[in-house]
Enzyme design. Structure first.
Site, short mmCIF file in Angstrom:
data_model
loop_
_atom_site.label_atom_id
_atom_site.label_comp_id
_atom_site.label_asym_id
_atom_site.label_seq_id
_atom_site.Cartn_x
_atom_site.Cartn_y
_atom_site.Cartn_z
N GLU A 42 -11.73 -1.11 -2.87
CA GLU A 42 -12.22 -0.26 -1.79
C GLU A 42 -12.08 -0.98 -0.44
O GLU A 42 -11.60 -0.41 0.54
CB GLU A 42 -13.68 0.14 -2.02
CG GLU A 42 -13.89 1.17 -3.09
CD GLU A 42 -13.67 2.58 -2.58
OE1 GLU A 42 -13.00 2.77 -1.53
OE2 GLU A 42 -14.14 3.54 -3.24
N HIS A 91 -37.69 -12.79 6.33
CA HIS A 91 -36.33 -12.69 6.86
C HIS A 91 -35.86 -11.25 6.80
O HIS A 91 -36.21 -10.49 5.90
CB HIS A 91 -35.36 -13.59 6.11
CG HIS A 91 -35.35 -13.38 4.62
ND1 HIS A 91 -36.36 -13.84 3.80
CD2 HIS A 91 -34.47 -12.76 3.80
CE1 HIS A 91 -36.10 -13.51 2.55
NE2 HIS A 91 -34.96 -12.84 2.53
#
Length: 217
Positions: free
Chosen positions: A209, A130
């Site tokens: 943030e 993946h």
């Protein structure tokens, strides 16, 4: 079935999966939402070929592979970009970074360059190959420990642009995990502040943030 094989159904029989994770699939690829997303948007691109799916990504991903699957990577990028455009706007008061302006949600190239990372784990935890396409915010309830964070923010994560490795040796799995997941400091992906081993402090910082840069529409 072992957790290691949790991606198998999306590869072999995606039409039978009805868990809300599937974004799209065709005869070559399935693109899904990671069930344990480590960021606001965390997608997996899964090749459906048995030969490719069973291979180790550092060995399987060559130039031919990248050319073949690049369009699917672009599909995943488009999905993430659209998600952010529809859900968020940039905070007007954010002046912390000179290159972080309103246009990041209008300029896909800038958004991708600054806020999306694409690649693989050098030591995959799942059996089926993946490729991660993930927003670079790591603002997620599923991000629960140092290993989760460092698996995307150290040399443990191999960027798509750095593939293929062309025979470059990375070392044995145990040494790689010890170096990057256990011993490497936690460093903020926004401001590069070093949090040493203090994951709870980093986690709070990442939320701040994100909320300093984005707000819901």
């Amino acid at each position: 079935m072992s957790w290691k094989y949790a991606l198998k159904a999306y590869v072999t029989n995606p039409e039978t999966v009805d868990d809300g994770a599937m974004i799209c699939f065709d005869d070559k690829v399935s693109i899904i939402r990671d069930a344990f997303a480590k960021s606001e948007c965390h997608l997996l691109v899964l090749p459906r070929s048995t030969q490719l799916s069973r291979g180790h990504p550092t060995n399987i991903i060559d130039s031919k592979f990248k050319n073949e699957f690049e369009p699917y990577i672009d599909t995943a990028i488009d999905y993430i970009f659209k998600h952010f455009q529809e859900k968020f706007r940039i905070k007007k008061s954010d002046e912390n970074e000179p290159n972080w302006g309103d246009d990041i949600l209008r300029d896909k190239d800038k958004f991708v360059s600054k806020f999306i990372q694409i690649g693989i784990h050098s030591v995959p935890s799942m059996a089926n190959l993946h490729i991660h396409v993930i927003s670079r915010d790591f603002n997620s309830l599923r991000l629960k420990n140092k290993k989760h964070y460092n698996s995307f923010n150290t040399g443990f994560f191999i960027d798509w642009d750095d593939l293929p490795l062309n025979g470059k040796k990375l070392g044995n799995d145990k040494d790689i995990e010890t170096k990057y997941l256990k011993n490497h400091d936690l460093v903020c992906c926004y401001c590069h502040k070093n949090f040493s081993n203090k994951f709870s402090l980093l986690k709070k910082h990442l939320e701040l943030e994100f909320n300093n840069h984005f707000e819901l529409k």
